[in-house]
Design an enzyme around this catalytic site. Sequence first.
Site, PDB file in Angstrom:
ATOM      1  CB  CYS A   1      -4.293   4.364   3.033  1.00 43.91           C
ATOM      2  SG  CYS A   1      -5.097   5.953   2.804  1.00 43.91           S
ATOM      3  CG  LEU A   2      -5.581   6.431   8.845  1.00 42.59           C
ATOM      4  CD1 LEU A   2      -5.567   7.787   9.541  1.00 42.59           C
ATOM      5  CD2 LEU A   2      -5.732   5.301   9.852  1.00 42.59           C
TER       6      LEU A   2
ATOM      7  CG  HIS B   1       0.515   7.344   1.813  1.00 42.95           C
ATOM      8  ND1 HIS B   1       0.233   5.997   1.707  1.00 42.95           N
ATOM      9  CD2 HIS B   1      -0.655   7.929   2.207  1.00 42.95           C
ATOM     10  CE1 HIS B   1      -1.049   5.788   2.003  1.00 42.95           C
ATOM     11  NE2 HIS B   1      -1.603   6.949   2.325  1.00 42.95           N
TER      12      HIS B   1
ATOM     13  CD  GLN C   1      -6.216  10.122   4.240  1.00 40.87           C
ATOM     14  OE1 GLN C   1      -5.239  10.725   4.642  1.00 40.87           O
ATOM     15  NE2 GLN C   1      -6.413   8.835   4.487  1.00 40.87           N
TER      16      GLN C   1
ATOM     17  CG  HIS D   1      -4.086  10.923   0.493  1.00 37.74           C
ATOM     18  ND1 HIS D   1      -5.130  10.117   0.110  1.00 37.74           N
ATOM     19  CD2 HIS D   1      -3.433  10.234   1.466  1.00 37.74           C
ATOM     20  CE1 HIS D   1      -5.104   8.987   0.810  1.00 37.74           C
ATOM     21  NE2 HIS D   1      -4.078   9.031   1.640  1.00 37.74           N
TER      22      HIS D   1
HETATM   23 NI    NI Z   1      -3.484   7.549   2.968  1.00 38.29          NI
END
Ligand code: NI
Length: 168
Positions: free
Chosen positions: A89-90, A131, A51, A135
């Site tokens: 989610c960011l 979660h 991310q 990723h």
């Molecule tokens: Ni996320």
Amino acid sequence: MALRTIMTQEQPTLHKAARPVTNFDQRLHDLLDDMAETLADANGAGLAAPQVGILRRIFLIDVDDRGLIEFINPEILETSGEQDGVEGCLSLPGQWGMVKRPNHVKIRAQDRDGAWFELEGDELAARCILHEYDHLEGHLYSEKVYKWLSEEEVSAMFEAAEEAEEAE
Ligand code: NI
């Protein structure tokens, strides 16, 4: 420490499997410190290295009284039960959806110095760990959403949860 830019879902790094960490050096520690600062700044529950554009098997969670936990080269050992709840989610700002996940997880991972540890999590901790683990495999929770929620529906849910907590 410095804030890192959080990638949104158009970025290819969010759709690729991350590689294992092999060097437990200062560069890793700097990345982990930056990720912690970025997570706190975004007021999030968890953050995975892809991310912030780093395709390595690293994530952090900060969901319960255990505080911030760093997971490097994590392996899911077992899952059990089921929970159904709202997830965000960011990397998908302003979106919320309902996702079913196991209610319990047992995970093995390395810490920032390379030492292996095992940890178990229930409910929100389990949801967050699974979660973030997704990723590292290049998957987003949006692939698992069975119902998207409007902002009003999400606010109403959070308010109801807060009231229930206060009533306890
Ligand atoms: Ni996320």
